[in-house]
Design an enzyme around this catalytic site. Sequence first.
Site, PDB file in Angstrom:
ATOM      1  N   GLU A   1      37.797  35.129  45.624  1.00 60.92           N
ATOM      2  CA  GLU A   1      38.405  35.982  46.640  1.00 60.92           C
ATOM      3  C   GLU A   1      37.629  37.287  46.866  1.00 60.92           C
ATOM      4  O   GLU A   1      38.200  38.381  46.885  1.00 60.92           O
ATOM      5  CB  GLU A   1      39.869  36.273  46.285  1.00 60.92           C
ATOM      6  CG  GLU A   1      40.673  36.681  47.507  1.00 60.92           C
ATOM      7  CD  GLU A   1      42.175  36.705  47.256  1.00 60.92           C
ATOM      8  OE1 GLU A   1      42.727  35.629  46.977  1.00 60.92           O
ATOM      9  OE2 GLU A   1      42.759  37.778  47.342  1.00 60.92           O
TER      10      GLU A   1
ATOM     11  N   HIS B   1      55.006  39.333  49.958  1.00 59.51           N
ATOM     12  CA  HIS B   1      55.222  39.675  48.542  1.00 59.51           C
ATOM     13  C   HIS B   1      56.127  40.897  48.411  1.00 59.51           C
ATOM     14  O   HIS B   1      56.952  40.989  47.504  1.00 59.51           O
ATOM     15  CB  HIS B   1      53.888  39.956  47.841  1.00 59.51           C
ATOM     16  CG  HIS B   1      53.187  38.710  47.399  1.00 59.51           C
ATOM     17  ND1 HIS B   1      51.845  38.689  47.094  1.00 59.51           N
ATOM     18  CD2 HIS B   1      53.633  37.450  47.217  1.00 59.51           C
ATOM     19  CE1 HIS B   1      51.507  37.455  46.738  1.00 59.51           C
ATOM     20  NE2 HIS B   1      52.572  36.689  46.807  1.00 59.51           N
TER      21      HIS B   1
HETATM   22  N1  GLY Z   1      47.417  31.150  47.701  1.00 65.96           N
HETATM   23  C1  GLY Z   1      46.234  31.754  48.180  1.00 65.96           C
HETATM   24  C2  GLY Z   1      45.020  31.409  47.395  1.00 65.96           C
HETATM   25  O1  GLY Z   1      45.065  30.529  46.555  1.00 65.96           O
HETATM   26  O2  GLY Z   1      43.996  32.004  47.585  1.00 65.96           O
END
Ligand code: GLY
Length: 373
Positions: free
Chosen positions: A252, A267
């Site tokens: 990410e 969230h």
């Molecule tokens: N639920 C988002 C991800 O796994 O990046």
Amino acid sequence: MIRVDCGKEHGGETMEQTIQVGLGERSYPVVIGATIFRRIGTKLQTMGLAKRYAVIGDDRVASLYGQQLLEVLHGAGLACELITFPHGEASKRLDTIEQLASRLAELGFDRKDGLVALGGGVTGDMTGFLASIYMRGIPFVQIPTSLLAQVDSSVGGKTGVDLPQGKNLIGAFYQPKAVFIDTEVLQTLPRNEFLGGMAEVIKYGASIDADFFSWLSQKQVAILGLDPPAIAAMIRRCCELKAKVVEQDEREGGLRRILNFGHTIGHAVEAASGYRLNHGFAVAIGMRAVAELAVRIGIADSSVVAEIVQLLRAYHLPTDIPPEFDRAALRAYLSVDKKTVGGRICFVLPERIGKVRIADQVGEADIAAVLGA
Ligand code: GLY
């Protein structure tokens, strides 16, 4: 831009489909089909991952499928144990991890053994995290039994637990060795959990794939009726999209953030409800809110809001922040979301259906307006 083949529905209910998540030496298969559960023993046996397995599940899922899975594994000559914990998001904390780890140690589990996550997102996230730290890392596989876990959380290696300050604030990226998705288990899933999972499904269409978004609209009756070919095609498409994103950005650093579409505000809504609101329902509310935000700051046309709201409502999902929610608390929860960077909140905003952008410079007045503060 992510390109995948358009999902086609397969008529044969027992047809098995495999998607590969390509991450070099950490690559793994995602196997999807209606009778996978009965064949997991032989599949695990062939993979030869571990000499013994601990199946980890919550009390509800374990009472439905625990014994059946142990029999399937024993039938394939695999040694295994079942370890359970109380169901619900409230269990997703460090002390549950400590209890599970202690149980593994009591049973003499060592580095040659492995874990099986049998359940929904809470079980998958916790079991993966436990696998990442027990004896400095042991293998694990995912058997997701909720729609949310099948289309999202079981694939991609995000693992972890919550803190009182927010969800998933402690965790690790740790990939499973395989994901086995049996579409038949959705038949026993409580209806609201199925609908909550549909929010994650709609997320893929709204953020990455406009064709899939339209397909979901056309297939509403079949999907809500749990029509096996439609459900299998839908899950496969989500897993293909997820795999493509994770392959390009496992940890990410950038692209993967688009999968958080609807989650930043979602969230906060979930936390403000004391985690009583279904995660998917909170994400649905979050998707509508960020669509409103995109329109307010001038990067999207108001038709985006209308289209998202229409599809969410078609799947009986909520689209409004409940009026009784404390807006100041909601705003405070937004700031502890771990997607904040340097104190700035990162929103994933739609430009149109199937195309999003990351924005970290959204003004306070616009945030307050969409939160109804
Ligand atoms: N639920 C988002 C991800 O796994 O990046």
